[in-house]
Structure formats: structure tokens, C-alpha cells
Motif scaffolding. Sequence first.
Motif, PDB file in Angstrom:
ATOM      1  N   LEU A  46       0.837  -1.201   0.000  1.00 34.20           N
ATOM      2  CA  LEU A  46       0.000   0.000   0.000  1.00 34.20           C
ATOM      3  C   LEU A  46       0.869   1.247   0.000  1.00 34.20           C
ATOM      4  N   VAL A  47       1.893   1.248   0.840  1.00 36.26           N
ATOM      5  CA  VAL A  47       2.790   2.403   0.911  1.00 36.26           C
ATOM      6  C   VAL A  47       3.474   2.617  -0.432  1.00 36.26           C
ATOM      7  N   GLN A  48       3.954   1.532  -1.036  1.00 37.69           N
ATOM      8  CA  GLN A  48       4.661   1.656  -2.316  1.00 37.69           C
ATOM      9  C   GLN A  48       3.749   2.206  -3.396  1.00 37.69           C
ATOM     10  N   ARG A  49       2.528   1.724  -3.440  1.00 37.85           N
ATOM     11  CA  ARG A  49       1.600   2.201  -4.469  1.00 37.85           C
ATOM     12  C   ARG A  49       1.270   3.678  -4.274  1.00 37.85           C
ATOM     13  N   PHE A  50       1.081   4.096  -3.021  1.00 42.06           N
ATOM     14  CA  PHE A  50       0.767   5.508  -2.784  1.00 42.06           C
ATOM     15  C   PHE A  50       1.955   6.396  -3.130  1.00 42.06           C
ATOM     16  N   VAL A  51       3.150   5.988  -2.737  1.00 44.77           N
ATOM     17  CA  VAL A  51       4.345   6.778  -3.035  1.00 44.77           C
ATOM     18  C   VAL A  51       4.564   6.872  -4.546  1.00 44.77           C
ATOM     19  N   ASP A  52       4.474   5.743  -5.240  1.00 46.42           N
ATOM     20  CA  ASP A  52       4.720   5.740  -6.688  1.00 46.42           C
ATOM     21  C   ASP A  52       3.689   6.577  -7.436  1.00 46.42           C
ATOM     22  N   ALA A  53       2.416   6.412  -7.089  1.00 44.50           N
ATOM     23  CA  ALA A  53       1.367   7.163  -7.778  1.00 44.50           C
ATOM     24  C   ALA A  53       1.510   8.665  -7.515  1.00 44.50           C
ATOM     25  N   SER A  54       1.864   9.028  -6.286  1.00 43.97           N
ATOM     26  CA  SER A  54       2.057  10.443  -5.960  1.00 43.97           C
ATOM     27  C   SER A  54       3.248  11.022  -6.716  1.00 43.97           C
ATOM     28  N   THR A  55       4.302  10.231  -6.835  1.00 44.81           N
ATOM     29  CA  THR A  55       5.482  10.672  -7.575  1.00 44.81           C
ATOM     30  C   THR A  55       5.143  10.935  -9.033  1.00 44.81           C
ATOM     31  N   ILE A  56       4.405  10.032  -9.646  1.00 44.63           N
ATOM     32  CA  ILE A  56       3.969  10.233 -11.030  1.00 44.63           C
ATOM     33  C   ILE A  56       3.087  11.478 -11.124  1.00 44.63           C
ATOM     34  N   GLY A  57       2.262  11.686 -10.114  1.00 42.74           N
ATOM     35  CA  GLY A  57       1.441  12.886 -10.074  1.00 42.74           C
ATOM     36  C   GLY A  57       2.282  14.153 -10.111  1.00 42.74           C
ATOM     37  N   TRP A  58       3.413  14.134  -9.405  1.00 42.37           N
ATOM     38  CA  TRP A  58       4.275  15.315  -9.402  1.00 42.37           C
ATOM     39  C   TRP A  58       4.922  15.549 -10.760  1.00 42.37           C
ATOM     40  N   TYR A  59       5.369  14.489 -11.422  1.00 45.12           N
ATOM     41  CA  TYR A  59       5.925  14.672 -12.769  1.00 45.12           C
ATOM     42  C   TYR A  59       4.881  15.281 -13.700  1.00 45.12           C
ATOM     43  N   ASN A  60       3.666  14.766 -13.638  1.00 46.33           N
ATOM     44  CA  ASN A  60       2.633  15.253 -14.546  1.00 46.33           C
ATOM     45  C   ASN A  60       2.182  16.667 -14.191  1.00 46.33           C
ATOM     46  N   TYR A  61       2.140  16.987 -12.915  1.00 43.68           N
ATOM     47  CA  TYR A  61       1.720  18.338 -12.529  1.00 43.68           C
ATOM     48  C   TYR A  61       2.718  19.378 -13.018  1.00 43.68           C
ATOM     49  N   LEU A  62       3.986  19.051 -12.939  1.00 46.70           N
ATOM     50  CA  LEU A  62       5.019  20.010 -13.338  1.00 46.70           C
ATOM     51  C   LEU A  62       5.215  20.103 -14.846  1.00 46.70           C
ATOM     52  N   ASN A  63       4.951  19.004 -15.557  1.00 49.15           N
ATOM     53  CA  ASN A  63       5.376  18.927 -16.953  1.00 49.15           C
ATOM     54  C   ASN A  63       4.263  18.742 -17.974  1.00 49.15           C
ATOM     55  N   SER A  64       3.023  18.665 -17.541  1.00 60.55           N
ATOM     56  CA  SER A  64       1.937  18.470 -18.499  1.00 60.55           C
ATOM     57  C   SER A  64       0.727  19.300 -18.087  1.00 60.55           C
ATOM     58  N   ASP A  65      -0.397  19.038 -18.702  1.00 57.56           N
ATOM     59  CA  ASP A  65      -1.617  19.793 -18.414  1.00 57.56           C
ATOM     60  C   ASP A  65      -2.063  19.529 -16.970  1.00 57.56           C
ATOM     61  N   ASN A  66      -2.075  20.573 -16.174  1.00 57.69           N
ATOM     62  CA  ASN A  66      -2.471  20.398 -14.772  1.00 57.69           C
ATOM     63  C   ASN A  66      -3.779  21.120 -14.441  1.00 57.69           C
ATOM     64  N   SER A  67      -4.546  21.439 -15.463  1.00 62.98           N
ATOM     65  CA  SER A  67      -5.757  22.236 -15.259  1.00 62.98           C
ATOM     66  C   SER A  67      -6.788  21.527 -14.382  1.00 62.98           C
ATOM     67  N   LYS A  68      -6.927  20.210 -14.537  1.00 57.91           N
ATOM     68  CA  LYS A  68      -7.893  19.479 -13.719  1.00 57.91           C
ATOM     69  C   LYS A  68      -7.446  19.423 -12.261  1.00 57.91           C
ATOM     70  N   ALA A  69      -6.160  19.277 -12.054  1.00 55.19           N
ATOM     71  CA  ALA A  69      -5.645  19.302 -10.684  1.00 55.19           C
ATOM     72  C   ALA A  69      -5.885  20.663 -10.048  1.00 55.19           C
ATOM     73  N   ASN A  70      -5.629  21.718 -10.808  1.00 53.11           N
ATOM     74  CA  ASN A  70      -5.841  23.066 -10.277  1.00 53.11           C
ATOM     75  C   ASN A  70      -7.314  23.321  -9.968  1.00 53.11           C
ATOM     76  N   ALA A  71      -8.185  22.734 -10.754  1.00 54.63           N
ATOM     77  CA  ALA A  71      -9.621  22.878 -10.474  1.00 54.63           C
ATOM     78  C   ALA A  71      -9.977  22.234  -9.141  1.00 54.63           C
ATOM     79  N   LEU A  72      -9.368  21.093  -8.843  1.00 52.84           N
ATOM     80  CA  LEU A  72      -9.615  20.443  -7.550  1.00 52.84           C
ATOM     81  C   LEU A  72      -9.028  21.263  -6.405  1.00 52.84           C
ATOM     82  N   ILE A  73      -7.861  21.856  -6.629  1.00 51.48           N
ATOM     83  CA  ILE A  73      -7.255  22.711  -5.604  1.00 51.48           C
ATOM     84  C   ILE A  73      -8.174  23.889  -5.299  1.00 51.48           C
ATOM     85  N   LYS A  74      -8.717  24.510  -6.343  1.00 50.23           N
ATOM     86  CA  LYS A  74      -9.612  25.656  -6.142  1.00 50.23           C
ATOM     87  C   LYS A  74     -10.946  25.227  -5.528  1.00 50.23           C
TER      88      LYS A  74
END
Length: 335
Positions: free
Chosen positions: A226-254
Motif C-alpha cells: 500500500l505504501v509503495q503504491r501511494f508513493v509511486d502514484a504520488s510521484t507520477i502525479g508530481w511529474y505530470n503536474y510540473l510537466n503536463s496539463d495540470n488544469s484538472k488538478a488546479n480545479a480540484l485545488i480551487k
Amino acid sequence: MKLNAWLAGFLAICLGGSAVAQQPLREVTFGTNWLAQGEHGGYYQALADGTYEKYGLKVSIVPGGPRANNRMLMSVGKLDFYMGGSLIQGFSAVEKNIPTVVVAAHFQKEPQVLLSHPGQGLDTFEDLKKSNDILLSKDGFATFYQWMKVEFGFKDEQMKPYGFNPAPFIANKQAVQQGYATSEPLVIEQAAGFKPNVFLLADHGFSTYSTTVETRREIVEKDPDLVQRFVDASTIGWYNYLNSDNSKANALIKRDNPEMTDELLAYSRAKMKEYGIVDSGDALSLGIGAMSDARMKDFFEKMVKAGLFKADLDYTKAYTLQFVNKGVGLDLKKQ
């Protein structure tokens, strides 16, 4: 009869396979340490683009804030994971026998900065020692300022209380103010019309990791998958947030923080990339979230020297490298 038996068997296999393929998602709660913002973007990205689901997780992000204590909720079992700040919190947990452990560090650099007015004789980090109005929060004074005193010779009498309002700093050209590289400089520029000098403490030796992922030791021991899956998925989330379309993530933040603006979200992402907050150092070769024993030792020794911890504290209990340094997400980086 034989045909009917064959059909029944075939359907059982199909239904069985479907059940395996559609296993229910594992529900996970993740508490942040403040209101939703760009500095939490990787986690919201993994939620928004389905990365958590691909890893078999149904993640609920629980925002922190001035009235929340998500760290305590995690440590007593009400949350599964927690977004920590600096390693000082992790070392303190060991000191207090709180059974939590850092399993990843998604910021290689803490975004903590000191700000000064340009052209007022406070244009270098060394110059800041000239100011008698260094505006700090209680937490800032108790942590990084203690290190600044030992390493650079700052004095207690220079410190003045900071109420998280930039007005006193803007009004006093000889003042120095704490802040985050990803937010306060923009706030000051919008309010006062000038760009302050920005001094990132990480670039002057404050070597803590930040935006850590913490969990209880029992989860690490009993459910490492469980820990490994959460860490890995979050890490991929960071790559995508920094380097690709993050508009949906920003909508959730807002959604979680209606006061957040598109301008500040864009500024935060730009500054995280400019300063290498997320992707620098060991993360460049080992992947976002990377940690090392040497870096942990270095920061702990600095905190001992600053008087925050005793030298005999077993700081190695504060973290594990079991779930990081695997190169997860490196293929997602845009060249």
C-alpha cells in the motif's frame, strides 16, 4: 447437458476474471499540512488524472489549515498518510516516541525564503545580518532561525514577530520577512509594486527535505505494498503536474480552497521548476521523492549544532529508503 456444463464453466471463468480485473479500490486518506495550493499539486494531479486509481487506490485528500491537526489524526490512525513539512518534524517524532516514519520526500528543497527590499543595502544573504527587523513566525524562529544563528551569526534581538501579513514588511524598507518562494514574492509584488530580493534557505545550506510523505510504522511493516503504491502514484502525479496539463488538478485545488487563484497556481508551478524545489539533486537520477542517508545525516548534524536535538537521538528511525530511489516516473520527464 455437457454443453450446459461447459457454458457454466466458461461463464464462471469469465466472471471470475472480471472480478479480479475489477477489484474494489483501496480507500486511502491523505492529510495535507495546509490549505490546498500549488505546492500540493502532485497529489491533486494524481487524483484528477486517475493515477491513483490505476494503482488501485481511492484517495481522499484532507486539506489542513489553521484549525486542523492532520499530523495528529494520522498518528492516531484517523488518516493513512500525511504530508509533512521539514525533517525537523520527523526527528521530533522519534524524540517523542511517536511511531511515524517518512517514506518519501517530494521536495528536494524546502521553499522557505527570506525576503528583503532591493537597493537598500540588503541585496546579499550576508547583508541580511544588518537588519534589526527580521520578521519571523514562532515556528520559523524555533527552527531555521536557530540554524541561521549558528551558521551565520544572526542574533535573537534582530527577530520581530511576523503575523503573516506583508504590510509591516512593505512599509519598512530595512525589514526582512520570511516566506515561501512559491507565493509571498508574488503577493508582495502585487501589493507594493516591486519585486523583493529572494533568498532560498536551501541554497544557503538549510538541507532539509520537505513535503514529505509520512505514515505510521505499523502500516510500513504490515502493508508495504500500500505504501509503495501511494508513493509511486504520488510521484507520477508530481511529474505530470510540473510537466503536463495540470488544469484538472488546479480545479480540484480551487474546489478545496476557493481563495486560490489561477495566477498564484501558475506562479507556484513556475517557481518550483525554477528553483528545483521538486526535481533537483538526487531526484534527477533516482526520481522525484528521492532521499539519501547522507543527506539525512547532514541535516540532523546541523540541527544538533543548532541546539534542536541531542546528538544521541537515533534519527535513522525517522525515515526509510524502502519506497524511494527506484526511478519511478523518470520516463515522464519532457526533454
